[in-house]
Design an enzyme around this catalytic site. Structure first.
Site, short mmCIF file in Angstrom:
data_model
loop_
_atom_site.label_atom_id
_atom_site.label_comp_id
_atom_site.label_asym_id
_atom_site.label_seq_id
_atom_site.Cartn_x
_atom_site.Cartn_y
_atom_site.Cartn_z
N TYR A 1 -50.06 -35.82 26.33
CA TYR A 1 -50.51 -34.85 25.34
C TYR A 1 -50.59 -35.53 23.96
O TYR A 1 -51.64 -35.53 23.31
CB TYR A 1 -49.55 -33.66 25.30
CG TYR A 1 -49.75 -32.72 24.13
CD1 TYR A 1 -50.78 -31.79 24.13
CD2 TYR A 1 -48.91 -32.77 23.02
CE1 TYR A 1 -50.98 -30.94 23.05
CE2 TYR A 1 -49.08 -31.91 21.94
CZ TYR A 1 -50.12 -31.00 21.96
OH TYR A 1 -50.30 -30.16 20.89
N LYS B 1 -53.81 -36.47 21.69
CA LYS B 1 -53.98 -35.78 20.40
C LYS B 1 -54.23 -36.82 19.30
O LYS B 1 -54.97 -36.57 18.35
CB LYS B 1 -52.74 -34.93 20.04
CG LYS B 1 -52.51 -33.69 20.87
CD LYS B 1 -53.62 -32.65 20.78
CE LYS B 1 -53.58 -31.77 19.57
NZ LYS B 1 -54.62 -30.68 19.66
N1 NAI Z 1 -48.10 -24.44 20.27
C1 NAI Z 1 -47.62 -25.36 19.44
O1 NAI Z 1 -46.43 -25.40 19.10
C2 NAI Z 1 -48.56 -26.37 18.85
C3 NAI Z 1 -49.90 -26.41 19.21
N2 NAI Z 1 -50.74 -27.33 18.61
C4 NAI Z 1 -52.17 -27.34 18.96
O2 NAI Z 1 -52.70 -26.05 18.70
C5 NAI Z 1 -53.81 -25.79 19.56
C6 NAI Z 1 -53.66 -24.42 20.18
O3 NAI Z 1 -52.47 -24.40 20.94
P1 NAI Z 1 -51.93 -23.05 21.61
O4 NAI Z 1 -52.65 -21.90 21.05
O5 NAI Z 1 -50.47 -23.14 21.53
O6 NAI Z 1 -52.37 -23.31 23.13
P2 NAI Z 1 -52.99 -22.29 24.20
O7 NAI Z 1 -52.82 -22.96 25.52
O8 NAI Z 1 -52.47 -20.92 24.03
O9 NAI Z 1 -54.54 -22.29 23.81
C7 NAI Z 1 -55.41 -23.32 24.15
C8 NAI Z 1 -56.73 -22.71 24.62
O10 NAI Z 1 -57.62 -23.77 24.93
C9 NAI Z 1 -58.39 -23.35 26.06
N3 NAI Z 1 -58.94 -24.53 26.74
C10 NAI Z 1 -58.23 -25.47 27.40
N4 NAI Z 1 -59.09 -26.36 27.94
C11 NAI Z 1 -60.34 -25.96 27.60
C12 NAI Z 1 -61.63 -26.46 27.89
N5 NAI Z 1 -61.82 -27.56 28.64
N6 NAI Z 1 -62.70 -25.82 27.38
C13 NAI Z 1 -62.54 -24.69 26.65
N7 NAI Z 1 -61.33 -24.15 26.36
C14 NAI Z 1 -60.25 -24.79 26.84
C15 NAI Z 1 -57.39 -22.60 26.93
O11 NAI Z 1 -58.03 -21.76 27.86
C16 NAI Z 1 -56.60 -21.86 25.88
O12 NAI Z 1 -57.11 -20.55 25.67
C17 NAI Z 1 -53.86 -26.95 20.55
O13 NAI Z 1 -54.83 -27.87 20.12
C18 NAI Z 1 -52.49 -27.60 20.43
O14 NAI Z 1 -52.56 -28.98 20.68
C19 NAI Z 1 -50.30 -28.18 17.66
C20 NAI Z 1 -48.99 -28.16 17.27
C21 NAI Z 1 -48.02 -27.29 17.84
C1 LIG Z 2 -35.07 -25.47 27.10
C2 LIG Z 2 -34.80 -25.71 25.64
C3 LIG Z 2 -33.97 -26.95 25.39
C4 LIG Z 2 -36.02 -25.82 24.77
C5 LIG Z 2 -36.90 -24.58 24.80
C6 LIG Z 2 -37.86 -24.56 23.66
C7 LIG Z 2 -39.04 -25.48 23.85
C8 LIG Z 2 -39.91 -24.93 24.96
C9 LIG Z 2 -39.81 -25.63 22.53
C10 LIG Z 2 -38.93 -26.22 21.43
C11 LIG Z 2 -39.81 -27.10 20.55
C12 LIG Z 2 -41.21 -26.74 21.02
C13 LIG Z 2 -42.36 -27.63 20.65
C14 LIG Z 2 -43.49 -27.66 21.49
C15 LIG Z 2 -43.52 -26.89 22.77
C16 LIG Z 2 -42.36 -25.93 22.99
C17 LIG Z 2 -41.05 -26.54 22.52
C18 LIG Z 2 -40.76 -27.83 23.28
C19 LIG Z 2 -44.64 -28.60 21.21
C20 LIG Z 2 -44.45 -29.81 22.13
C21 LIG Z 2 -46.00 -27.96 21.50
C22 LIG Z 2 -47.15 -28.89 21.22
C23 LIG Z 2 -47.03 -29.69 19.99
O1 LIG Z 2 -48.03 -30.14 19.46
C24 LIG Z 2 -45.72 -30.03 19.44
C25 LIG Z 2 -44.68 -28.98 19.71
C26 LIG Z 2 -43.32 -29.41 19.20
C27 LIG Z 2 -42.28 -28.36 19.38
#
Ligand code: NAI
Ligand SMILES: CC(C)CCC[C@@H](C)[C@H]1CC[C@H]2C3=C(CC[C@]12C)[C@@]1(C)CCC(=O)C[C@@H]1CC3
Length: 345
Positions: free
Chosen positions: A144, A148
């Site tokens: 991942y 990224k």
């Molecule tokens: N959730 C987090 O803590 C963090 C997320 N991000 C980034 O934020 C963005 C959004 O993440 P979330 O909303 O958490 O994930 P999510 O999994 O809820 O949303 C991602 C969406 O992308 C769509 N998708 C995946 N592959 C696809 C494809 N080939 N074509 C079209 N659509 C596609 C999925 O169906 C989904 O709806 C991602 O780029 C992730 O890398 C960055 C930092 C932290």
């Molecule tokens: C089981 C426990 C020790 C941890 C449960 C919480 C975790 C699922 C989350 C804590 C920090 C989160 C995090 C992400 C995903 C969910 C956690 C690991 C990311 C890896 C999502 C994608 C990113 O780009 C970075 C995020 C960092 C923090």
């Protein structure tokens, strides 16, 4: 010479708009008067003012249909970070992002806002108040993160004044909030299986957890301030809550808010990391026979036992960013939004 008709700057597309962040972004954009096209492999909701286009972002022709007359594209699609499907990450995050850039050129899109991740610099060791000039991880912790990094480079390199095409990368960290399919559900699942009794390390490590509405606010500011000759062009920006918190205090507040006990007993970080690595190896070897999904992956242990918080001073200076929802309020709203995950529900 034929005049090139520019699309209205109130028309945008959200690639990945059916996901957690994407849907919050779409809702806010609609509130602000944008006409929104959602492009995603799945459709998870309906909303007035939003057109849905179901397709894979690796398919340029499908993308072009959604990008017609659009001036701003938000790219927040990605495979789930927990997946270990290397080929999928390569195809979607790298090849797919190239396709998105090409489709933007062909459709006459002016601005591309990428949702990157602050994790592009994370190698599993402490990061304290890092600015955006920290080099990309040389040894990324998983596929991942590896993809990224490549994705962010591709988008920033595509910024071109000559082509009237401007790009920016937003790097959020630890996004949480209502409808998040990852953080709270994984935490509650671990608690229900009796696995949340232990604190990994001494529990003093500070981490950024960013409320989804603040991440959305950062994306919209970026899109609206990005233009020719602005300092935002081809830059990456950390977007956080600007309130680093002890990882285990944050987890405890969510758990206690939902009626579970907070973790109490300490385990040495290296011991847990070693066990997680061993489990990962066993799961990898056994993969052809049986699918094992360990709760404590090496990535999660690294995230749970180290400092990883980032400065968002550059976003404050260049785009006037300030978090709109403070952490305390964000945690309260999040806990409130998961009644089905409360203990006993
Ligand atoms: N959730 C987090 O803590 C963090 C997320 N991000 C980034 O934020 C963005 C959004 O993440 P979330 O909303 O958490 O994930 P999510 O999994 O809820 O949303 C991602 C969406 O992308 C769509 N998708 C995946 N592959 C696809 C494809 N080939 N074509 C079209 N659509 C596609 C999925 O169906 C989904 O709806 C991602 O780029 C992730 O890398 C960055 C930092 C932290
Ligand atoms: C089981 C426990 C020790 C941890 C449960 C919480 C975790 C699922 C989350 C804590 C920090 C989160 C995090 C992400 C995903 C969910 C956690 C690991 C990311 C890896 C999502 C994608 C990113 O780009 C970075 C995020 C960092 C923090």
């Amino acid at each position: 010479m034929a005049t090139r008709i520019r699309p209205s700057n109130k028309r945008c597309a959200v690639i990945g708009g059916s996901g957690f962040l994407g849907r919050h972004l779409v809702e806010r954009l609609v509130d602000r008067g944008y006409a929104v096209a959602v492009f995603d492999i799945r459709q998870t909701y309906e909303l007035p003012g939003v057109n849905f286009y179901q397709g894979d972002l690796c398919d340029k022709h499908a993308l072009l249909t959604a990008l017609k007359d659009v001036s701003i594209v938000f790219h927040c699609a990605s495979p789930a970070p927990a997946s270990d499907d290397r080929a999928l990450f390569q195809r979607v995050n790298i090849d797919g992002t190239r396709t998105v850039i090409q489709a933007c050129h062909e459709a006459g899109v002016q601005k591309l806002v990428l949702t990157s991740s602050a994790s592009v610099v994370f190698e599993g060791s402490d990061i304290k108040n890092a600015k955006e000039d920290l080099p990309y991880a040389k040894r990324p912790i998983d596929y991942y993160t590896e993809t990224k990094i490549q994705q962010e480079k591709l988008v920033l390199e595509a910024c071109s004044k000559e082509m009237d095409f401007f790009t920016i990368a937003i790097r959020p960290h630890g996004i949480f909030g209502p409808r998040d399919p990852q953080l709270v559900p994984i935490l509650v699942d671990a608690a229900r299986r009796g696995k949340m009794k232990f604190i990994i390390g001494d529990g003093s490590n500070l981490v950024d957890f960013t409320y989804v509405e603040n991440v959305v606010h950062g994306h919209i500011l970026a899109a609206e301030r990005l233009k020719a000759d602005s300092p935002l062009c081809a830059q990456a920006y950390h977007i956080t809550n600007d309130e680093p918190v002890r990882f285990w205090d944050f987890m405890s507040q969510i758990l206690v808010g939902l009626g579970y006990s907070a973790p109490r007993y300490h385990l040495p970080y290296m011991l847990v990391y070693g066990i997680a690595l061993l489990l990962w190896l066993i799961a990898f070897i056994m993969r052809p026979l049986v699918q094992i999904k360990p709760t404590f992956t090496p990535m999660r242990v690294a995230l749970a036992g180290t400092h990883h918080y980032y400065s968002c001073a550059r976003a404050k200076q260049d785009m006037g960013y300030q978090p709109v929802v403070p952490l305390k309020e964000a945690i309260a709203r999040t806990v409130e939004s998961y009644p089905h995950l409360r203990k006993g529900a």
